[in-house]
Design an enzyme around this catalytic site. Structure first.
Site: not given
Lengths: 352, 114
Positions: A150-152
């Site tokens: 969900q981030e990088m």
């Protein structure tokens, strides 16, 4: 260690009056302990907030200039993300106090994240990282956002492959790690962690006052410092020169996020909905605040602590309602403003 | 009759204590928590002994003991001025930490019971 001042013969009531009326320098400051009220001098209290002399680097990842240089480039390089548009600095933007100014971070595909992006200053001293403390070192932490879907949204294998294709990185890694083929996951996080350890708050007016410059902060801020350490009990958690105890407290927010409770046995009720105490240094006075960005300004934050937070079996024992006058609240805010030093703004690197 | 029975029971208890070599009395060891640290000490408790943690800090703690096999013994929330006691369950290295304050850490070696 509590130090007793030479003014022990003064009556407790007189000293408490002196403390809250801004005359603490003339007497002592009353601190509550398990053994009863103790009195310490203002100078002794200031010593608790003295800055350290040097940045600590771990033996398994010692500092080198080349490693810092490489880590800085990686920190600002969006190619570490799947989309190639998100770098570490996207959420930890130096122009926004090394955060993003948003109530909650924005991740891969512009999807909102669950928590606010914490600033990354002064982490060389941190004992636990992330709001829930799930990382125990900066090396471990650096890996997490890169590989979180969900981030990088990358894998470290993909990051390594991508960096190997960028002319210039091979040489930078060689200089930093002294090997011919040194682009690997371990070295990527070692360089990132080294750079992050160099991000340290500059001296703030408060530090100058601690060092002896009486004119560095206002009378309001000095009163705020005393209130912070006594009546308001902010220092029960916001302790030490970084103004955090690196510990976990449920401060009675409305949240479904169990925080630290995810990593502790279910029987440890006090860790449910507990989050790491954030530092108060270089606080962005315009907010937002709390792990979920749920409070927009400092007045709202102070009001929360005055009320003592939402009652629950998991509430931190340090959370107790406290009556603070409007003057005491404005003194506290005046004090917090003195914790802001000149911005830590690096020269942006040229990426290879 | 009751008095005679009580005397007999007391005598029997003394006899057991004196004659059975393994009936060693458990000891209690004390450790003091000051703010965010457990005062340094060289305790070496045995299995069956107790360790009493006295919270002289002005903040609450929640200590837990971890034995070498990974077993965790939780002492629950300990308010300022409160004492909590752990009975040592296993020999070997015992690590004491606080759920609230990760900076708190101490170790001691626990010996087998006599």
């Amino acid at each position: 260690m509590i130090r007793r001042g030479a003014q022990m013969s003064l009556s407790l009531a007189a000293i408490a009056f002196a403390a809250v009326s801004g005359l603490a320098e003339a007497g002592g400051i009353t601190i509550s302990t398990a053994a009863g009220d103790k009195i310490i001098t203002l100078e002794a209290l200031k010593e608790r907030y003295e800055r350290p002399d040097a940045i600590p680097f771990p033996n398994n990842n010692p500092y080198t200039e080349d490693k810092e240089k490489l880590g800085k480039k990686l920190f600002f390089d969006p190619r570490l993300s799947r989309s190639q548009i998100v770098s570490c600095a996207t959420c930890h933007n130096p122009s926004l106090g090394w955060s993003d100014g948003l109530p909650k971070g924005v991740g891969h595909g512009m999807e909102p994240l669950e928590r606010r992006s914490p600033p990354v200053l002064n982490l060389a001293w941190a004992l636990s990282l992330m709001w829930d403390g799930r990382a125990h070192s900066l090396e471990q932490q650096a890996l997490m956002p890169i590989t979180a879907p969900q981030e990088m949204n990358m894998t470290m294998d993909d990051v390594v492959d991508r960096l190997r294709m960028v002319p210039g990185y091979r040489e930078l890694f060689s200089e930093a790690f002294g090997e011919t083929d040194s682009i690997n996951a371990k070295n990527i996080v070692a360089a990132l962690a080294t750079y992050e350890r160099t991000l340290v708050s500059h001296k703030a007016p408060f530090d100058l006052w601690v060092e002896g410059d009486e004119d560095a902060i206002s009378a309001e801020a000095k009163r705020g410092f005393v209130t912070f350490n006594t009546k308001a009990r902010c220092s029960a958690c916001h302790a030490g020169w970084r103004f955090t105890d690196d510990s976990f407290h449920n401060i009675g927010l409305e949240t479904d996020d169990v925080g630290r409770g995810k990593f502790t046995p279910p029987s440890v009720a006090i860790m449910k909905y507990a989050f790491k105490t954030p530092s108060l240094r270089d606080l962005r006075m315009q907010g937002p605040y709390m792990h979920d960005g749920s409070m927009a300004d400092l007045d709202e934050v102070l009001e929360h602590y005055v009320k003592g937070g939402r009652k629950s079996p998991n509430l931190s024992p340090e959370m107790r309602p406290v009556k603070l006058s409007k003057t005491e609240q404005s003194d506290l805010i005046a004090f917090l403003e003195t914790l802001r030093g000149p911005s830590v703004k690096p020269q942006l690197p040229d990426l290879p | 009759m009751d008095q005679i029975r009580r005397v007999i029971i007391a005598l029997a208890a003394v006899l057991v204590w004196a004659l059975v070599p393994n009936a060693v009395q458990a000891e209690e060891h004390e450790l003091v928590i000051t703010h965010m640290e457990i005062a340094e000490t060289n305790i070496r408790p045995k299995v069956g002994d107790t360790v009493k943690f006295i919270n002289q800090a002005d903040i609450a703690h929640n200590l837990y003991l971890t034995y070498e096999d990974g077993t965790v013994q939780n002492l629950d929330t300990q308010f300022p001025g409160m004492s909590k006691t752990a009975k040592i369950e296993r020999s070997g290295k015992v690590v004491v930490r606080c759920w609230i304050h990760p900076v708190i850490r101490m170790e001691f070696d626990a010996a087998d019971a006599d």
